[in-house]
Design an enzyme around this catalytic site. Structure first.
Site, mmCIF file in Angstrom:
data_model
loop_
_atom_site.group_PDB
_atom_site.id
_atom_site.type_symbol
_atom_site.label_atom_id
_atom_site.label_comp_id
_atom_site.label_asym_id
_atom_site.label_seq_id
_atom_site.Cartn_x
_atom_site.Cartn_y
_atom_site.Cartn_z
ATOM 1 N N PHE A 122 -5.848 -16.480 4.167
ATOM 2 C CA PHE A 122 -7.256 -16.570 3.769
ATOM 3 C C PHE A 122 -7.325 -16.855 2.279
ATOM 4 O O PHE A 122 -6.754 -16.110 1.476
ATOM 5 C CB PHE A 122 -7.956 -15.248 4.089
ATOM 6 C CG PHE A 122 -9.428 -15.280 3.850
ATOM 7 C CD1 PHE A 122 -10.291 -15.771 4.818
ATOM 8 C CD2 PHE A 122 -9.969 -14.819 2.655
ATOM 9 C CE1 PHE A 122 -11.657 -15.814 4.597
ATOM 10 C CE2 PHE A 122 -11.332 -14.851 2.432
ATOM 11 C CZ PHE A 122 -12.179 -15.346 3.405
ATOM 12 N N ALA A 123 -8.025 -17.919 1.885
ATOM 13 C CA ALA A 123 -7.988 -18.350 0.479
ATOM 14 C C ALA A 123 -9.371 -18.422 -0.144
ATOM 15 O O ALA A 123 -10.142 -19.351 0.125
ATOM 16 C CB ALA A 123 -7.298 -19.706 0.395
ATOM 17 N N THR A 125 -9.726 -16.577 -3.700
ATOM 18 C CA THR A 125 -9.518 -16.376 -5.143
ATOM 19 C C THR A 125 -9.034 -17.637 -5.862
ATOM 20 O O THR A 125 -8.240 -18.410 -5.322
ATOM 21 C CB THR A 125 -8.479 -15.249 -5.346
ATOM 22 O OG1 THR A 125 -8.954 -14.094 -4.654
ATOM 23 C CG2 THR A 125 -8.287 -14.912 -6.819
ATOM 24 N N GLY A 130 -12.226 -14.173 -9.444
ATOM 25 C CA GLY A 130 -11.610 -13.055 -8.725
ATOM 26 C C GLY A 130 -12.708 -12.201 -8.141
ATOM 27 O O GLY A 130 -13.281 -12.531 -7.090
ATOM 28 N N ARG A 242 -11.011 -4.869 5.583
ATOM 29 C CA ARG A 242 -10.712 -3.803 4.608
ATOM 30 C C ARG A 242 -10.091 -2.560 5.227
ATOM 31 O O ARG A 242 -9.213 -1.953 4.600
ATOM 32 C CB ARG A 242 -11.958 -3.488 3.766
ATOM 33 C CG ARG A 242 -12.128 -4.528 2.674
ATOM 34 C CD ARG A 242 -13.399 -4.422 1.877
ATOM 35 N NE ARG A 242 -13.428 -5.511 0.894
ATOM 36 C CZ ARG A 242 -14.538 -6.079 0.422
ATOM 37 N NH1 ARG A 242 -15.717 -5.659 0.816
ATOM 38 N NH2 ARG A 242 -14.459 -7.056 -0.460
ATOM 39 N N ARG A 267 16.930 19.199 -1.934
ATOM 40 C CA ARG A 267 17.235 19.350 -3.363
ATOM 41 C C ARG A 267 17.184 20.819 -3.771
ATOM 42 O O ARG A 267 16.153 21.492 -3.562
ATOM 43 C CB ARG A 267 16.210 18.544 -4.169
ATOM 44 C CG ARG A 267 16.315 18.698 -5.663
ATOM 45 C CD ARG A 267 17.576 18.068 -6.207
ATOM 46 N NE ARG A 267 17.586 18.063 -7.669
ATOM 47 C CZ ARG A 267 18.651 17.765 -8.388
ATOM 48 N NH1 ARG A 267 19.797 17.448 -7.790
ATOM 49 N NH2 ARG A 267 18.581 17.768 -9.695
ATOM 50 N N GLY A 339 11.615 14.065 -8.849
ATOM 51 C CA GLY A 339 12.066 14.213 -10.234
ATOM 52 C C GLY A 339 12.669 12.916 -10.754
ATOM 53 O O GLY A 339 12.209 11.821 -10.405
ATOM 54 N N GLU A 363 -8.435 -7.721 -1.858
ATOM 55 C CA GLU A 363 -9.609 -7.706 -0.950
ATOM 56 C C GLU A 363 -10.789 -6.994 -1.618
ATOM 57 O O GLU A 363 -11.539 -6.267 -0.979
ATOM 58 C CB GLU A 363 -9.246 -7.115 0.410
ATOM 59 C CG GLU A 363 -8.362 -8.082 1.171
ATOM 60 C CD GLU A 363 -8.214 -7.782 2.633
ATOM 61 O OE1 GLU A 363 -9.168 -7.283 3.251
ATOM 62 O OE2 GLU A 363 -7.120 -8.071 3.158
HETATM 63 C C1 LIG Z 1 -0.626 -9.653 -4.621
HETATM 64 C C2 LIG Z 1 -1.983 -10.231 -4.453
HETATM 65 C C3 LIG Z 1 -2.353 -10.805 -3.242
HETATM 66 C C4 LIG Z 1 -3.604 -11.378 -3.080
HETATM 67 N N1 LIG Z 1 -3.931 -12.001 -1.905
HETATM 68 C C5 LIG Z 1 -5.098 -12.715 -1.825
HETATM 69 C C6 LIG Z 1 -5.384 -13.530 -0.674
HETATM 70 O O1 LIG Z 1 -4.614 -13.562 0.309
HETATM 71 N N2 LIG Z 1 -6.528 -14.267 -0.665
HETATM 72 C C7 LIG Z 1 -7.414 -14.262 -1.713
HETATM 73 O O2 LIG Z 1 -8.404 -14.975 -1.657
HETATM 74 N N3 LIG Z 1 -7.161 -13.484 -2.815
HETATM 75 C C8 LIG Z 1 -6.039 -12.728 -2.890
HETATM 76 N N4 LIG Z 1 -5.783 -11.962 -4.004
HETATM 77 C C9 LIG Z 1 -6.761 -11.905 -5.078
HETATM 78 C C10 LIG Z 1 -7.458 -10.552 -5.185
HETATM 79 O O3 LIG Z 1 -8.370 -10.376 -4.148
HETATM 80 C C11 LIG Z 1 -8.081 -10.484 -6.602
HETATM 81 O O4 LIG Z 1 -6.990 -10.269 -7.499
HETATM 82 C C12 LIG Z 1 -9.101 -9.388 -6.724
HETATM 83 O O5 LIG Z 1 -10.254 -9.679 -5.993
HETATM 84 C C13 LIG Z 1 -9.506 -9.131 -8.187
HETATM 85 O O6 LIG Z 1 -9.757 -10.295 -8.897
HETATM 86 P P1 LIG Z 1 -9.031 -10.529 -10.308
HETATM 87 O O7 LIG Z 1 -7.606 -10.211 -10.115
HETATM 88 O O8 LIG Z 1 -9.395 -11.869 -10.792
HETATM 89 O O9 LIG Z 1 -9.615 -9.405 -11.243
HETATM 90 P P2 LIG Z 1 -10.948 -9.509 -12.138
HETATM 91 O O10 LIG Z 1 -12.094 -9.870 -11.257
HETATM 92 O O11 LIG Z 1 -10.693 -10.329 -13.333
HETATM 93 O O12 LIG Z 1 -11.116 -7.993 -12.568
HETATM 94 C C14 LIG Z 1 -10.452 -7.406 -13.676
HETATM 95 C C15 LIG Z 1 -10.948 -5.965 -13.793
HETATM 96 O O13 LIG Z 1 -12.358 -5.976 -14.046
HETATM 97 C C16 LIG Z 1 -13.017 -5.183 -13.066
HETATM 98 N N5 LIG Z 1 -14.333 -5.766 -12.765
HETATM 99 C C17 LIG Z 1 -14.632 -7.057 -12.513
HETATM 100 N N6 LIG Z 1 -15.935 -7.193 -12.237
HETATM 101 C C18 LIG Z 1 -16.465 -5.942 -12.271
HETATM 102 C C19 LIG Z 1 -17.767 -5.400 -12.056
HETATM 103 N N7 LIG Z 1 -18.800 -6.175 -11.690
HETATM 104 N N8 LIG Z 1 -17.934 -4.060 -12.201
HETATM 105 C C20 LIG Z 1 -16.906 -3.269 -12.557
HETATM 106 N N9 LIG Z 1 -15.660 -3.718 -12.773
HETATM 107 C C21 LIG Z 1 -15.433 -5.026 -12.621
HETATM 108 C C22 LIG Z 1 -12.102 -5.219 -11.848
HETATM 109 O O14 LIG Z 1 -12.334 -4.115 -10.989
HETATM 110 C C23 LIG Z 1 -10.729 -5.169 -12.500
HETATM 111 O O15 LIG Z 1 -10.394 -3.838 -12.793
HETATM 112 C C24 LIG Z 1 -4.541 -11.348 -4.158
HETATM 113 C C25 LIG Z 1 -4.186 -10.743 -5.363
HETATM 114 C C26 LIG Z 1 -2.929 -10.203 -5.525
HETATM 115 C C27 LIG Z 1 -2.581 -9.596 -6.854
#
Ligand SMILES: Cc1cc2nc3c(=O)[nH]c(=O)nc-3n(C[C@H](O)[C@H](O)[C@H](O)COP(=O)(O)OP(=O)(O)OC[C@H]3O[C@@H](n4cnc5c(N)ncnc54)[C@H](O)[C@@H]3O)c2cc1C
Length: 386
Positions: A122-123, A125, A130, A242, A267, A339, A363
């Site tokens: 599923f794509a 991001t 994000g 989720r 231990r 530990g 997610e």
């Molecule tokens: C290993 C891995 C696998 C993944 N697999 C998939 C996949 O299969 N398909 C897909 O589509 N995506 C995937 N993702 C993407 C993932 O869903 C995003 O990383 C996630 O939604 C967060 O987006 P971001 O990393 O850009 O963080 P950002 O959105 O940049 O957030 C950075 C920080 O700001 C906070 N923040 C942002 N907006 C707000 C707000 N409005 N209020 C409060 N806090 C906020 C966030 O909580 C976070 O702590 C994957 C990511 C990883 C790391």
């Protein structure tokens, strides 16, 4: 706790537990090191019919739902959260086909996904989209009977390994999220390539990869739901998936708890097993209580979805938040129980702590989940319903 599973559900859980013990546990540390994709395990899950459990019977599934998927994900995650993710992420990629696919799309893809012959992904991001998924830039320009996709998707689980991808792209950029559409894109379609494979902190056996689209032409029949409904497809998919992340978190936490309980009895310090000390006992008791509470909420969310409740965003987010925060706490405490040995790669719990972290991020981060929960609370309050 007794969750009153049916005989079929017990069979599914026990089969997944057996595969976790016999096929996953022995290779978990090695794949964590190499980052190799667990195709052998995926094949075993396929021949064991475990991909069928959440797929409708008319498409060669066993007719279960998110609860059955959660049972499998939890058991596999007890042994390795990364290997389990190859299964769970295929589930994530399959859900939009089940929910929104045409009979033709379902007939084409679901039987192959049910057998485990192929995986889904599923794509959504992108590098600059994000949490703010509505700001995606990937475009799917209508052109006669086709769409022409251009753009980059980032961090896609099962990227490069999956055969079929649900891609959310803008078919009408002037309309923002209302101009987004979900499209099924098959690996091998000209113009669809794979970019960087990520080197991650945890869940290292899972593939996380860039999808690069350059004038990639797909027929209009690739649409899931309708043009303009891409964002809705994504949100409805996450509502269902989720609890799967929650189940992964419960499994990782439960796996760490098992290791901690066993180690505390082996231990010895001050001439006795450390499990004799109340400081350790209280820690183990809290860990066990948190795991059980997370499991109960995860199962409740999955059963609510399978029961046909329409509005599941709140319970689904609650399960994801609670279980993933639990996984992070419990795995951190498991390292504490071990530990200094817990800090070493020779012991399994440091990996579990690294694997747990992602469940608070993907997610939808836990900050975003809390926003979803709060928005629903306020909505319910305005509607005057409890
Ligand atoms: C290993 C891995 C696998 C993944 N697999 C998939 C996949 O299969 N398909 C897909 O589509 N995506 C995937 N993702 C993407 C993932 O869903 C995003 O990383 C996630 O939604 C967060 O987006 P971001 O990393 O850009 O963080 P950002 O959105 O940049 O957030 C950075 C920080 O700001 C906070 N923040 C942002 N907006 C707000 C707000 N409005 N209020 C409060 N806090 C906020 C966030 O909580 C976070 O702590 C994957 C990511 C990883 C790391």
């Amino acid at each position: 706790m007794n969750y009153f599973l049916t005989d079929d559900q017990k069979m599914i859980r026990d089969l997944a537990a057996q595969i976790a013990k016999e096929k996953i546990a022995p290779i978990a540390a090695e794949l964590d090191e190499t980052g190799e994709f667990p195709w052998e395990v995926v094949k075993t899950l396929g021949t064991s019919d475990l991909f069928r459990v959440f797929i409708p019977t008319e498409y060669d599934g066993l007719g279960g739902g998110m609860f059955e998927m959660a049972l499998v994900v939890e058991e596999l995650s007890k042994a390795c959260g990364g290997i389990a993710l190859s299964y769970a992420a295929s589930g994530l990629g399959t859900i939009p086909i089940i929910l929104f696919g045409t009979p033709e799309q379902k007939k084409t893809w679901l039987p192959r996904l049910a057998s485990g012959e192929i995986l889904a992904a599923f794509a959504l991001t992108e590098p600059n989209a994000g949490s703010d998924a509505a700001s995606i830039k990937t475009q799917a320009k209508p052109d006669g009977d086709s769409y022409v996709i251009t753009g980059t998707k980032q961090w896609i689980t099962n990227g490069g390994e999956a055969t079929i991808y649900t891609v959310i792209a803008l078919t009408d950029p002037t309309r923002g999220v209302r101009g987004s559409t979900a499209l099924l894109v098959e690996k091998g379609t000209p113009g669809f390539d794979f970019g960087k494979k990520e080197n991650k902190m945890g869940i290292r056996a899972s593939a996380t990869r860039e999808l690069v689209f350059t004038d990639c032409r797909v027929p209009k029949s690739s649409i899931l739901a309708k043009e303009g409904m891409g964002f809705l497809v994504a949100m409805k998919t996450f509502d269902q998936s989720r609890p799967g992340v929650a189940a992964q978190a419960v499994g990782i936490a439960a796996g760490a708890l098992d290791k901690a309980v066993a180690y505390a009895q082996e231990r010895k310090q001050f001439g006795k097993p450390i499990s004799n000390f109340q400081g350790m006992q209280f820690m183990l008791a809290d860990m066990a209580t948190q795991v059980e509470a997370a499991r109960a909420l995860t199962y409740a969310a999955a059963r609510t979805i399978d029961g046909g409740e329409k509005d599941v965003a709140k319970i689904s987010s609650m399960a994801k938040v609670f279980a993933s925060d639990t996984a992070m706490r419990v795995t951190t405490d498991a390292v504490q129980v071990f530990g200094g040995y817990g800090y070493m790669k020779e012991y399994p719990v440091e990996k579990m702590m690294r694997d747990a972290k992602i469940t608070q991020i993907y997610e939808g981060t836990n900050q975003i989940q809390r926003e979803v929960i709060a928005m629903n609370l306020i909505k319910e309050s305005i509607r005057g319903k409890k």
